[in-house]
Design a protein around this motif. Structure first.
Motif, PDB file in Angstrom:
ATOM      1  N   ALA A 230       0.834  -1.199   0.000  1.00  0.00           N
ATOM      2  CA  ALA A 230       0.000   0.000   0.000  1.00  0.00           C
ATOM      3  C   ALA A 230       0.868   1.249   0.000  1.00  0.00           C
ATOM      4  O   ALA A 230       0.602   2.205  -0.730  1.00  0.00           O
ATOM      5  CB  ALA A 230      -0.926  -0.005   1.206  1.00  0.00           C
ATOM      6  N   ILE A 231       1.958   1.222   0.798  1.00  0.00           N
ATOM      7  CA  ILE A 231       2.852   2.383   0.857  1.00  0.00           C
ATOM      8  C   ILE A 231       3.519   2.606  -0.490  1.00  0.00           C
ATOM      9  O   ILE A 231       3.566   3.726  -1.005  1.00  0.00           O
ATOM     10  CB  ILE A 231       3.926   2.166   1.947  1.00  0.00           C
ATOM     11  N   VAL A 232       4.020   1.509  -1.076  1.00  0.00           N
ATOM     12  CA  VAL A 232       4.750   1.650  -2.338  1.00  0.00           C
ATOM     13  C   VAL A 232       3.819   2.163  -3.424  1.00  0.00           C
ATOM     14  O   VAL A 232       4.169   3.041  -4.214  1.00  0.00           O
ATOM     15  CB  VAL A 232       5.384   0.293  -2.735  1.00  0.00           C
TER      16      VAL A 232
ATOM     17  N   THR B  20      -4.999   5.140   4.377  1.00  0.00           N
ATOM     18  CA  THR B  20      -5.670   5.062   5.671  1.00  0.00           C
ATOM     19  C   THR B  20      -6.566   3.834   5.741  1.00  0.00           C
ATOM     20  O   THR B  20      -6.577   3.113   6.747  1.00  0.00           O
ATOM     21  CB  THR B  20      -6.496   6.330   5.902  1.00  0.00           C
ATOM     22  N   ALA B  21      -7.308   3.576   4.647  1.00  0.00           N
ATOM     23  CA  ALA B  21      -8.200   2.421   4.641  1.00  0.00           C
ATOM     24  C   ALA B  21      -7.403   1.126   4.730  1.00  0.00           C
ATOM     25  O   ALA B  21      -7.787   0.194   5.445  1.00  0.00           O
ATOM     26  CB  ALA B  21      -9.060   2.427   3.374  1.00  0.00           C
ATOM     27  N   MET B  22      -6.257   1.051   4.025  1.00  0.00           N
ATOM     28  CA  MET B  22      -5.424  -0.150   4.086  1.00  0.00           C
ATOM     29  C   MET B  22      -4.896  -0.377   5.492  1.00  0.00           C
ATOM     30  O   MET B  22      -4.929  -1.494   6.013  1.00  0.00           O
ATOM     31  CB  MET B  22      -4.227  -0.002   3.137  1.00  0.00           C
ATOM     32  N   LEU B  23      -4.411   0.710   6.114  1.00  0.00           N
ATOM     33  CA  LEU B  23      -3.929   0.610   7.494  1.00  0.00           C
ATOM     34  C   LEU B  23      -5.034   0.074   8.390  1.00  0.00           C
ATOM     35  O   LEU B  23      -4.819  -0.812   9.225  1.00  0.00           O
ATOM     36  CB  LEU B  23      -3.497   1.987   7.989  1.00  0.00           C
ATOM     37  N   PHE B  24      -6.233   0.635   8.187  1.00  0.00           N
ATOM     38  CA  PHE B  24      -7.363   0.224   9.019  1.00  0.00           C
ATOM     39  C   PHE B  24      -7.636  -1.263   8.857  1.00  0.00           C
ATOM     40  O   PHE B  24      -7.788  -1.994   9.841  1.00  0.00           O
ATOM     41  CB  PHE B  24      -8.594   1.056   8.648  1.00  0.00           C
ATOM     42  N   ILE B  25      -7.660  -1.752   7.590  1.00  0.00           N
ATOM     43  CA  ILE B  25      -7.983  -3.165   7.361  1.00  0.00           C
ATOM     44  C   ILE B  25      -6.939  -4.060   8.013  1.00  0.00           C
ATOM     45  O   ILE B  25      -7.266  -5.032   8.683  1.00  0.00           O
ATOM     46  CB  ILE B  25      -8.067  -3.456   5.846  1.00  0.00           C
ATOM     47  N   VAL B  26      -5.654  -3.710   7.845  1.00  0.00           N
ATOM     48  CA  VAL B  26      -4.598  -4.584   8.377  1.00  0.00           C
ATOM     49  C   VAL B  26      -4.714  -4.683   9.896  1.00  0.00           C
ATOM     50  O   VAL B  26      -4.685  -5.776  10.466  1.00  0.00           O
ATOM     51  CB  VAL B  26      -3.219  -4.058   7.948  1.00  0.00           C
TER      52      VAL B  26
ATOM     53  N   ALA C 263       6.297   0.059  11.549  1.00  0.00           N
ATOM     54  CA  ALA C 263       7.485   0.914  11.603  1.00  0.00           C
ATOM     55  C   ALA C 263       7.858   1.409  10.217  1.00  0.00           C
ATOM     56  O   ALA C 263       8.252   2.570  10.044  1.00  0.00           O
ATOM     57  CB  ALA C 263       8.648   0.128  12.220  1.00  0.00           C
ATOM     58  N   TYR C 264       7.702   0.516   9.218  1.00  0.00           N
ATOM     59  CA  TYR C 264       8.020   0.909   7.841  1.00  0.00           C
ATOM     60  C   TYR C 264       7.108   2.042   7.396  1.00  0.00           C
ATOM     61  O   TYR C 264       7.566   3.055   6.841  1.00  0.00           O
ATOM     62  CB  TYR C 264       7.862  -0.304   6.919  1.00  0.00           C
ATOM     63  N   VAL C 265       5.800   1.887   7.668  1.00  0.00           N
ATOM     64  CA  VAL C 265       4.830   2.926   7.286  1.00  0.00           C
ATOM     65  C   VAL C 265       5.184   4.243   7.982  1.00  0.00           C
ATOM     66  O   VAL C 265       5.162   5.322   7.378  1.00  0.00           O
ATOM     67  CB  VAL C 265       3.401   2.478   7.653  1.00  0.00           C
ATOM     68  N   TRP C 266       5.528   4.143   9.239  1.00  0.00           N
ATOM     69  CA  TRP C 266       5.871   5.330  10.026  1.00  0.00           C
ATOM     70  C   TRP C 266       7.069   6.050   9.410  1.00  0.00           C
ATOM     71  O   TRP C 266       7.068   7.259   9.198  1.00  0.00           O
ATOM     72  CB  TRP C 266       6.161   4.875  11.456  1.00  0.00           C
ATOM     73  N   ARG C 267       8.119   5.242   9.081  1.00  0.00           N
ATOM     74  CA  ARG C 267       9.357   5.819   8.543  1.00  0.00           C
ATOM     75  C   ARG C 267       9.137   6.455   7.177  1.00  0.00           C
ATOM     76  O   ARG C 267       9.741   7.472   6.855  1.00  0.00           O
ATOM     77  CB  ARG C 267      10.427   4.722   8.421  1.00  0.00           C
ATOM     78  N   ARG C 268       8.297   5.818   6.373  1.00  0.00           N
ATOM     79  CA  ARG C 268       8.027   6.365   5.044  1.00  0.00           C
ATOM     80  C   ARG C 268       7.057   7.538   5.089  1.00  0.00           C
ATOM     81  O   ARG C 268       6.666   8.054   4.056  1.00  0.00           O
ATOM     82  CB  ARG C 268       7.440   5.289   4.125  1.00  0.00           C
ATOM     83  N   GLY C 269       6.630   7.922   6.278  1.00  0.00           N
ATOM     84  CA  GLY C 269       5.737   9.070   6.401  1.00  0.00           C
ATOM     85  C   GLY C 269       4.304   8.748   6.062  1.00  0.00           C
ATOM     86  O   GLY C 269       3.530   9.656   5.736  1.00  0.00           O
TER      87      GLY C 269
END
Lengths: 163, 121
Positions: A155-157, B66-72, B110-116
């Protein structure tokens, strides 16, 4: 017919009907909302079949989260909120394939079981599922965390691009 | 299975549906109709309505993230529930399993956090 049979039939009719509306409507947003009805009816089916945890997971994940993601996807693409005229492709091939697959599966299942009474298993409560997932199916559960990891990284990429 | 625990839930659903039907059908009959500009505006929770761009317009891709984060994290929470219910029976083994599971998902966090990914702008 018992009460459970009547409920199963009614919920199945709601699921099939709203599922047909999902593909028949011209409004993309309405299709997403009909999907809520369809997935909710399927959750009701699980409940009638005594799979309690699965039913509530269906409500929380599919009705609650996946439909939200779908509606966001409609908003992110340049899809119009109103009617989409270009959705009216010839429907007959899809109707024949979908109806054929549905009727074929129903005939296969009905022929396989005939009138055999299948004893209902124990209700799928959280205790039973917990025991099964965390004792017997440990490896799939841990592999699932890798799947979630790759989903988030993907999702990030996709959304941030390479930088 | 016995449906008795679900009778109150079904009763609440029926009551809610009846209330919605009642409100929607009775309002046009008994309500006075005096329209003005402010009343005809789209209602956006009390803030100034955002005009829709012509042709629907596109929303920022941040909503998707945001939706992806929520689902995970929704899925992670779902697994915590049966784990917590049968925690006593599972013992230390269950604890280690869940720590491994949450640890793996935390790497993604952590990856999501680091990538902003958690910043809105």
């Amino acid at each position: 017919m018992t009460g459970a049979d009547v409920l199963l039939l009614a919920l199945g009719a709601v699921a099939v009907g709203s599922g047909a509306l999902v593909v028949l409507t011209d409004h993309l947003v309405r299709a997403g909302l009909y999907l809520v009805v369809c997935l909710g009816a399927v959750a009701g089916l699980y409940l009638v079949l005594a799979a309690e945890l699965v039913a509530w997971v269906q409500v929380l994940i599919y009705v609650g989260a996946v439909v939200v993601l779908l509606l966001f996807a409609v908003m992110l693409t340049r899809a119009p909120i109103g009617r989409s005229e270009d959705l009216n492709r010839p429907a007959w091939p899809a109707a024949i394939i979908g109806g054929g697959a549905g009727v074929g599966l129903a005939v296969l299942l009905a022929d396989a079981y005939r009138w055999v009474e299948v004893a209902q298993g124990p209700p799928g409560t959280a205790e039973l599922i917990g025991e099964a997932v965390f004792r017997t199916w440990v490896l799939p559960f841990e592999v699932l965390s890798i799947l979630l990891l790759s989903a988030l990284v993907g999702a990030i990429v996709v959304s941030r691009g390479q930088r | 299975m016995s449906f008795s625990p679900y009778v109150p839930i079904v009763a609440l659903f029926v009551l809610g549906a009846l209330f919605a039907l009642f409100s929607v059908s009775i309002a046009p009959i008994v309500g006075p109709k005096r329209y003005n500009r402010a009343k005809l505006d789209a209602y956006e929770c009390g803030i100034e309505p955002t005009p829709q761009p012509v042709g629907g317009g596109r929303f920022p891709v941040k909503f998707y993230l945001t939706a992806m984060l929520f689902i995970v994290f929704d899925i992670e929470t779902i697994f915590l529930y049966p784990w917590a219910v049968s925690f006593d029976a599972l013992g230390l083994f269950g604890l280690v399993e869940m720590v491994l599971f949450i640890g793996t998902v935390f790497i993604a966090y952590a990856y999501v956090w680091r990538r902003g990914g958690l910043n809105w702008d």
